[in-house]
Design an enzyme around this catalytic site. Structure first.
Site, short mmCIF file in Angstrom:
data_model
loop_
_atom_site.label_atom_id
_atom_site.label_comp_id
_atom_site.label_asym_id
_atom_site.label_seq_id
_atom_site.Cartn_x
_atom_site.Cartn_y
_atom_site.Cartn_z
N GLU A 172 61.54 117.39 62.62
CA GLU A 172 60.69 117.66 61.46
C GLU A 172 60.80 116.52 60.47
OE1 GLU A 172 61.42 121.30 59.24
OE2 GLU A 172 61.47 122.47 61.08
N GLU A 222 67.91 124.25 61.83
CA GLU A 222 68.56 124.11 60.52
C GLU A 222 69.60 125.17 60.21
OE1 GLU A 222 66.01 123.54 57.19
OE2 GLU A 222 65.21 121.68 58.00
C1 GBH Z 1 62.30 122.78 56.67
O1 GBH Z 1 63.49 122.69 55.97
C2 GBH Z 1 62.14 124.06 57.43
O2 GBH Z 1 62.64 123.93 58.74
C3 GBH Z 1 60.71 124.54 57.46
O3 GBH Z 1 60.64 125.83 57.97
C4 GBH Z 1 60.12 124.43 56.08
O4 GBH Z 1 58.83 124.95 56.00
C5 GBH Z 1 60.11 122.96 55.70
O5 GBH Z 1 61.37 122.48 55.72
C6 GBH Z 1 59.58 122.65 54.31
O6 GBH Z 1 60.45 123.13 53.32
O7 GBH Z 1 69.54 121.10 49.64
O8 GBH Z 1 68.41 119.98 47.82
O9 GBH Z 1 67.57 119.78 50.06
C7 GBH Z 1 63.51 121.54 55.11
C8 GBH Z 1 64.81 121.19 54.61
C9 GBH Z 1 66.63 122.09 53.49
C10 GBH Z 1 64.61 121.65 52.31
C11 GBH Z 1 67.17 122.82 52.31
C12 GBH Z 1 65.12 122.40 51.12
C13 GBH Z 1 67.11 122.94 49.95
C14 GBH Z 1 67.23 122.06 48.81
N1 GBH Z 1 65.21 122.10 53.54
N2 GBH Z 1 66.56 122.27 51.10
S1 GBH Z 1 68.24 120.65 49.09
#
Ligand code: GBH
Length: 468
Positions: free
Chosen positions: A374, A175
């Site tokens: 994931e 990511e």
């Molecule tokens: C993953 O990211 C990670 O790889 C992992 O480590 C983590 O524990 C897991 O998710 C659960 O959170 O831009 O509105 O989506 C998940 C994707 C991307 C979710 C950024 C949160 C921010 C808000 N993430 N996102 S939004």
């Protein structure tokens, strides 16, 4: 699979040899942060900074997986897992980021890989899931410098040379958007009526220099792919694990589908698009203007180094789009205020993204092998009086995702595996231990593991090689 032949669901199966995996990451589960010569990472520093993490939680102990890995792998085996995506902590291998490797750090991953292989679980190693050695943050400003990209390639090549006799799949980085944009700038997300700022370590605000940080990160991935290839035997594969921004056509006509595909290409311009095309899109460079990255001769060739597979983390549709006559040919529509979401407010529900995201990866970039590295959701899990955890929402979420994923594979989209995030509850970054994503419940005071009902769901689906 003998069982499948008589199954009425046989036409809804995943392809043969499909990997039914679970995923975790080092800082989120290992603990043992001061053991066996491990150096500090930016997450140790950040988590120990007052006010950064809910409840003041840190990853110091986490799931104590460093000591409990053997039992954890057995538990995976018991819930039908056939592949495990774990991450290697860079500061265990190079406590100073570069220099002399620490044999005790590597020995842990040797043991972990061997345990998986004896349990019949295929190891998939991620080389970077955000725990940068603090030494590189101090010395170079982390990903603000190309020197960190070079250090990453050395580390990646070293680990591949040691584990590559047993690990056949290496993911470079997890990511990009999360560790770059959320780490060096912070982002704002809508939570109901208001916006909330969220960030990840190192918690910097670099302003327009963000373009350069992004560039250094994709450069690192290209250099790492080359470094891994230089040391592994034929057949060992590598590629990124990125959080794709997938634009989903809200109405499925050819015009809408084409508009969504254009949108996905632009929405991933900084990461997947440049890595898989070896060029920034015109729109990306135009938007950056003077702030655009400094691209040295040869950089784009390195960044575009061909990968063996594309890993994508898929949690939600990034946007829904409709066609537009104006450039760039699509319009993102707002999510209706009543659009449902899972426990996390960012986690808008749209399981059809599990079909569109891999389909777009193939149609845009010709990927020959795709992994869902994931997918999963946080839920309000509690131990009920009978001692079990009934996470009905997680099962609903997972089943719907798998149904759409199977539709993609049935149409020939080459998805070779699915990894549930996460195997067990763990340190959920800024949310600390308060947000549970596991198939397995963890009581963090006793370290007791309790498989949730979703683990039974996963086991049944893996056994049937199909959503059940
Ligand atoms: C993953 O990211 C990670 O790889 C992992 O480590 C983590 O524990 C897991 O998710 C659960 O959170 O831009 O509105 O989506 C998940 C994707 C991307 C979710 C950024 C949160 C921010 C808000 N993430 N996102 S939004």
């Amino acid at each position: 699979m003998a069982q499948s032949q008589s199954s009425p669901r046989s036409s809804h199966q995943m392809p043969d040899a499909f990997h039914w995996g679970v995923a975790t990451s080092s800082y989120q589960i290992e603990g043992a942060v001061n053991e066996d010569g491990r150096g500090a990472s930016i997450w140790d520093t950040y988590a120990h900074t007052i006010g950064k993490i809910k409840n003041g939680d840190t990853g110091d102990v986490a799931d104590d997986h460093y000591h409990r890995y053997a039992d954890d792998v057995k538990l995976m085996q018991s819930i039908g897992v056939t592949a495990y995506r774990f991450s290697v902590a860079w500061p265990r291998i190079f406590p100073n980021g570069t220099g002399t490797p620490n044999p005790q750090g590597l020995a842990f991953y040797d043991r972990l890989v061997d345990a998986q292989l004896s349990a019949g679980i295929e190891p998939f190693a991620t080389l970077y899931h955000w725990d940068l050695p603090q030494a590189l943050q101090d010395r170079y400003g982390g990903w603000q410098s190309r020197d960190t990209a070079k250090a990453f390639a050395e580390y990646a090549g070293y680990v591949a040379s040691k584990l590559g006799d047993r690990v056949k799949h290496f993911f470079t980085m997890n990511e990009f958007y999360s560790f770059v944009d959320m780490g060096y700038q912070g982002i704002e997300i809508d939570v109901g009526a208001q916006k909330v700022r969220v960030e990840l370590a190192p918690g910097l605000h670099v302003g327009p220099a963000i373009y350069q940080v992004r560039h250094n990160a994709v450069l690192a991935q290209g250099l790492a792919i080359q470094a891994i290839r230089a040391v592994v035997k034929a057949g060992t594969k590598c590629g990124p694990a990125d959080n794709i921004n997938s634009a989903v056509p809200v109405v499925n006509t050819p015009e809408n589908i084409a508009a969504a595909q254009r949108a996905t290409r632009e929405l991933n311009a900084a990461y997947l698009t440049v890595m898989l095309e070896g060029a920034y899109t015109d729109a990306y460079l135009e938007a950056a203007g003077q702030d655009g990255p400094k691209v040295l001769d040869g950089d784009l060739k390195v960044i575009g180094t061909p990968v063996d597979f594309v890993g994508i983390n898929v949690y939600r549709p990034s946007v829904y789009v409709i066609p537009s006559a104006d450039a760039p040919g699509f319009k993102a529509i707002p999510f209706n205020a009543s659009h449902p979401h899972m426990l996390s407010s960012w986690h808008l529900l749209g399981p059809e993204v599990m079909y569109w995201a891999p389909r777009q990866v193939r149609s845009l970039w010709g990927a020959k092998e795709i992994y869902i590295t994931e997918s999963g959701c946080g839920a309000s899990d509690v131990i009920s009086p009978d001692g079990r955890v009934y996470d009905s929402d997680r099962i609903m979420y997972t089943r719907n995702n798998l149904v759409w994923l199977q539709r993609a594979t049935a149409e020939g989209v080459p998805v070779a595996g699915y990894f549930q995030w996460s195997f067990m509850d763990n340190f959920e970054w800024g949310d600390g231990y308060g947000n549970r994503f596991g198939l397995v419940y963890v009581d963090f005071s006793s370290q007791k593991r309790i498989p949730k009902l979703s683990a039974s769901y996963f086991k049944a689906a893996a056994a049937a090689n199909a959503p059940v």
